[in-house]
Write an enzyme that holds these catalytic residues in place. Sequence first.
Site, PDB file in Angstrom:
ATOM      1  N   SER A 209      31.441  93.935  15.589  1.00 22.12           N
ATOM      2  CA  SER A 209      32.574  94.246  16.546  1.00 22.12           C
ATOM      3  C   SER A 209      31.915  94.974  17.593  1.00 22.12           C
ATOM      4  O   SER A 209      30.941  95.573  17.845  1.00 22.12           O
ATOM      5  CB  SER A 209      33.441  95.234  15.755  1.00 22.12           C
ATOM      6  OG  SER A 209      34.671  95.769  16.561  1.00 22.12           O
TER       7      SER A 209
ATOM      8  N   TYR B 267      36.388 102.937  10.854  1.00 20.24           N
ATOM      9  CA  TYR B 267      35.596 101.709  11.039  1.00 20.24           C
ATOM     10  C   TYR B 267      34.415 101.377  12.086  1.00 20.24           C
ATOM     11  O   TYR B 267      33.626 100.728  11.817  1.00 20.24           O
ATOM     12  CB  TYR B 267      37.018 100.894  11.839  1.00 20.24           C
ATOM     13  CG  TYR B 267      36.747  99.498  12.210  1.00 20.24           C
ATOM     14  CD1 TYR B 267      36.544  98.512  11.162  1.00 20.24           C
ATOM     15  CD2 TYR B 267      36.348  99.141  13.291  1.00 20.24           C
ATOM     16  CE1 TYR B 267      36.476  97.200  11.480  1.00 20.24           C
ATOM     17  CE2 TYR B 267      36.371  97.801  13.982  1.00 20.24           C
ATOM     18  CZ  TYR B 267      36.410  96.941  12.705  1.00 20.24           C
ATOM     19  OH  TYR B 267      35.923  95.565  13.150  1.00 20.24           O
TER      20      TYR B 267
END
Length: 253
Positions: free
Chosen positions: A138, A151
Site C-alpha cells: 500500500s 494498518y
Amino acid sequence: MSDVSRTALITGAGRGIGRAVALRLAAAGHRVALTARNRDELDETAKLCDGPAIVVPADLTAQGSVDDVFAMVEAEFGPVEILVANAGAGNSAPIARITDLDWQRMLDLNLTAPFRCIRRAVPTMVDAGYGRIVVVASVASKRGEPYIAAYTAAKHGVLGLVRSAAAELARTGVTVNAVCPAYVDTPMTTDTITMIANRTGRSPEEARRLLADKQPIGRLITSEEVADAVWFCVANPGVTGQGINVDGGAIQS
C-alpha cells in the site's frame, strides 16, 4: 502468453485486486491456485480464469493454514513458482482507541501471513533457481496518515520484509517486490466509503470523491492497473527489492 506455464498462488483471490491478478496470470498461461476465506467468491474467480485454476479456501491467519494451502497446491500443480501475497484488510481508529485485538489483527493479516507465505515458498524457488514473489502492500507502506496507525505499521513492516528478502535472495533467481496502490476501486474501498459516510454524515458519493481526490489524477485506481504492476514484477527478472507505487502520482519516487 508466457513461454513457460508456471504455478502461481494468489492470496485474497476472491475479489478485487486478487481476482484481477489471477485473471492476468491465467491469461498469460499460468496455472493459478486461488485462496481466500470465501469459497463462493473463489469459485467465481476460478470460472473467470482462462486456464487451469484450483480453489483452496483458507484463513491464512490460522496456525498451520499456510502450510496446508501450499501442500494442497503442490499436490495438484507442483511447487509454487509465483507467489502473489495480496490478502489484507484495514481498519480505522484514533491511536488511543486502537485495541490490542485490532492491532494484532492488522499485524496477523498484513504482515505475518505474507511472511509465512514467503517463508514457505522460498526453499523450492531457490532449489529451482526461479521464483517471483510479489506482495500487494500500500502507499501506507511509505507514508503515515491519521487514524490508520495499525494498518500503516503492518504495511511499513511488510515493505521492510520485501526489501530484506530481495537482498537475501538476489543471486538465487528469486525476485521479491511490493506493489503499493493508493485507494483502489474495490469492495475494501467501498467498505471504507461506507465507514466515512457513517462517521461524518457525508453522502457515499461525497465520501467516494474524498478518496478519489487523494490521487492527483482525481480518481480511484483500478484493480487492473494494480494487476499490471504485479505482472511487471513477474515478467521482469531485473526488478527486485522495489516498492512500486500505483497511486496516480501521490508519492513521487
